[in-house]
Every structure is written in C-alpha cells, then in structure tokens.
Design an enzyme around this catalytic site. Structure first.
Site, PDB file in Angstrom:
ATOM      1  N   HIS A 258       0.828  -1.199   0.000  1.00  0.00           N
ATOM      2  CA  HIS A 258       0.000   0.000   0.000  1.00  0.00           C
ATOM      3  C   HIS A 258       0.867   1.255   0.000  1.00  0.00           C
ATOM      4  CE1 HIS A 258      -2.883  -3.010   1.471  1.00  0.00           C
ATOM      5  NE2 HIS A 258      -3.804  -2.219   0.981  1.00  0.00           N
ATOM      6  N   ASP A 331      -4.838  -5.939  -7.827  1.00  0.00           N
ATOM      7  CA  ASP A 331      -5.067  -5.339  -6.528  1.00  0.00           C
ATOM      8  C   ASP A 331      -5.382  -3.869  -6.782  1.00  0.00           C
ATOM      9  OD1 ASP A 331      -5.265  -4.985  -3.786  1.00  0.00           O
ATOM     10  OD2 ASP A 331      -3.330  -5.896  -3.328  1.00  0.00           O
TER      11      ASP A 331
END
Length: 435
Positions: A258, A331
């Site tokens: 992330h 993702d």
C-alpha cells in the site's frame, strides 16, 4: 522443476472528453400495434420485439467498444444510496451520483467500503446494492467487498464476527474454513454483494510481514492449500464468487505494497514450493478470480515491474503454467506499489497487456478509462485481447447467475440472516478449536 503437476483450469477528472452517457441498447422496443379505423378490419398485430441477447457470446457480440472497456473497471463510488449526490463523485467522475456514474461509464462492477460512505446499516446496504443494479439494467454488476473476516472486514459490524484466516488455519480443520466462507457468503449475498475478495492464498513465511500476517491461514503451504480450497468451496456453496489473492504470493515481504514496492527474491523453485500450492488448490476448485500482487519477483520476471504489470507472471505462470482461465483482478490500483514507475493511465493499459481482466480502484478513473479506450482504438490492445477479458468477466457473471438479471436483495431476509445465532455459534466453535 515445478512441484505442481496437476491443475484443473478454471484477487480527478482531467477535463478531456468523457465517454458517451450511454451505449447502444441491446434490445429494441416493440412497435406499437397499429389499429385501422375501419370497424370490420382487425388490428394490425404488434411487430415482434428483438429479444435481449442471451448467453456470453451473444452479449459480447452486442456490446460497443466503449461498453467493453467499461466492463474492465471496478471503482469505488461514494455515498450511501445510488441516487445520493456526492461532491466526491462529482470530482472524480464528473457526475454527482453513483447511478449517473454507472450510466455514464458502464463499469463491470463496484466495490463497497465504509470509508466511502457505503456501509451504514443493513437496510441501507441492501437499498444501495439494489439501486446500483437498477442503474445497470443491460449487464448486471459485480458488487464486491473485501470481507476476509478478522483484520480485513469491510462490512463489520453488520456481518457476523467470524474469526480470521490465521485462527481458522490454527484449527487444522479445512471443513471449518469451508463453513466460515459459506456463512460469510450467505450474509454477503443477502446484502446484494456477489463477489468476495477472499480467501487470502498467501503463505505467511515472513513473520515481519506488515500487510499479510494473520490474514493468511498459516506459514506452511501444505496446510494453507487445503484451507484455501475449502474456502473457495464454501463461497460457492453460498452462491457467490470468490477470489484467491495475492498472486504470485505476498507472504514473504517486509514492505507494505500500500505504501511501497516489495521485492521478493524467491527462486522459481522456491516459488513452486512455497507460493504456488494454495493458488493451484484454488484453481482446482474453480475459483472465480485471482488477484495480483503489487510485488516484484526478479527471479520470475527481471523487468522490475510488479506482478500486476508482468506478462511473464500473469500470463506465463498463472495462465499457462497453472492453467487458470478465470478472471484476473488487479489489486487496488491506487496503491503505491503499482504507481512507482508509470502514470495512472499507463498502469491500466499495462495491466491489461500483462493479462489482467479487472482493473480495481483506479485512482483517476477518467484517465484510466480513456487510456484503455485509446489503446484499444489504436490497436495497442488488440480487439481480441479486449474480448478475452470481457468474455471472462461475462462468464463469471453467468456462472453466478448474474448475466441475464441481477438478483434483488430482500432487506427483511438480510436482517434475518446477518449475525444469526447459527453463524455466531460457528464463530464460537472455531475459536474453541483454535490453537
């Protein structure tokens, strides 16, 4: 040499011109019956209507290029209702409501998050999902959630508080993984959610892993693989689609994708032994989708690109080696791990060229949409490559009963099913057997 030998084939508008508000219709209205004015003459019969195409190939053939490109995207939409006006929607998509965004861009699906204002209470979520489906009458939506249970539970506290994967894995009993997935799937389906981005198929071999950890069933691929397979069966028992993630494996990282770009130095032999078995097990259970990881594996692809943008990994390993022909989802494309080398439009194009089918959460939706559309029109993304992805997405929808008509969630049924005593009892059983 791979140890896997048998696998059954199937995780700010820029101001440029936006796509047309709606694509071509796939059915014509019946002509009105013409009635003659002479009393003795019978009414002219109505012209027969053109039936809506049925089946994956018929729907695919009826779609415009713009509609096909729309199917590749799964954004976050903002607000608690399909018709709720939001400044965030206006800023990101150029329209104020989720329903108008769907009519404008025709996305293949949406994903729900509490931080986007999507999750307030049971009746609100049911009304939202029904409203989103109503806004996409031609091809029903995939409506997804990240409901792994445990640490990642986007629909808490509405759904049952079931244990996460590491707790289930510690029981050593795959049947509990199946029952937990089925219970989760039943509750999601009651809310109008038809795709879960679960189970996690990563093998958490690095105890310092900051992003996977307890989200994995364990650190031994021989024990994780049967848990993943059982969870896929459980979601299918409930009638919803499941996603194994994060391919080719996110278990041996010390960087959170992330916020950065992890590098995993597994050799091909190590990958075969440590990372591949749970994904192969999921494929053997006909998992609907597999999500890519924003990780670099230089021994699998020396280019330096993350797996999400790697053709050797997504097409070479996942498609050709493991035999997966279901939907490959990226993702989230707003994560730092995939944005380090390319712009937001180029990332979307490269993901499709690498082998992805579903583009999850692009941070600049109009830019990504235009980039993919322009790549198709220029031939950089060949027309048959676009059709491959759209066909897989339509096939997934068809397999889960979503292609012809979206199911309508019932708020009373949802209130009965969610957090039921049966599911709370299952949670207690799992916790009692955890080691």
């Amino acid at each position: 040499m791979a140890v896997i030998t048998t696998v059954v084939a199937g995780c700010a508008a820029s101001g440029a011109a936006a796509p047309a508000a709606s694509g071509p219709a796939r059915k014509d209205r019946a002509a009105d019956a013409a009635v003659t004015s002479a009393p003795a003459a019978p009414a002219t019969p109505a012209a027969p209507s053109t039936p809506k195409p049925s089946g994956v190939e018929a729907v695919l053939a009826s779609m415009s290029v713009e509609e096909k490109v729309g199917q590749l995207f799964m954004p976050v939409l903002y607000g608690a209702a399909a018709e709720e006006t939001s400044g965030e929607n206006q800023a990101r998509f150029g329209v104020g409501t989720p329903a108008k965004m769907i009519a404008k861009y025709r996305p293949g699906g949406v994903i729900l998050f509490p931080w986007a204002g999507n999750v307030k209470n049971v009746r609100q979520v049911v009304a939202l999902t029904n409203g989103l489906q109503k806004a996409s009458p031609e091809i029903p939506l995939l409506i997804a959630a990240d409901q792994e249970n445990g640490r990642v539970s986007r629909l808490a506290p509405l759904v049952s508080d079931l244990p996460g994967a590491s707790v289930i894995g510690s029981t050593g009993d795959p049947s509990l993984a199946r029952r937990a997935a089925e219970a989760t799937g039943v509750e999601l389906r009651a809310l109008g959610v038809n795709l879960d981005f679960a189970p996690v198929a990563d093998v958490n071999v690095n105890p310092r892993n900051p992003v996977i950890g307890p989200r994995a069933y364990g650190s031994d691929p021989r024990k994780v693989a049967p848990m993943v397979a059982a969870a896929v069966r459980g979601f299918h028992d409930a009638g919803i689609a499941s996603t194994a993630k994060h391919f080719p494996g996110h278990g041996d990282t010390s960087v959170d994708s992330h916020t950065g770009l992890p590098v995993i130095k597994h050799s091909r032999a190590q990958w075969d032994r440590l990372d591949a078995p749970p994904f192969a097990a999921a494929i053997a259970e006909n998992v609907d989708a597999i999500m890519s990881a924003h990780v670099v594996m230089p021994k699998l692809d020396p280019s330096g690109d993350p797996a999400t943008l790697s053709k050797p990994i997504l097409t070479g390993l996942l498609r050709k080696k493991l035999g997966f022909d279901g939907v490959v989802s990226t993702d989230a494309l707003d994560m730092a791990g995939v944005r380090e080398r390319y712009g937001d439009g180029e990332v979307a194009v490269r993901a499709i060229l690498a082998g992805a089918d579903l583009l999850l959460m692009p941070p600049d939706y109009p830019k990504a949409y235009r980039a993919v559309l322009e790549a198709v029109k220029s031939g950089r993304i060949p027309a048959d490559r676009l059709d491959e992805s759209v066909r897989r997405l339509l096939t997934l929808k068809d397999a889960r009963g979503l292609l012809e008509k979206a199911p309508v969630a019932d708020p009373a049924e949802a209130e009965r099913v969610l957090r039921s005593e049966e599911h709370r009892k299952l949670a207690r059983l799992i916790n009692s057997r955890a080691r």
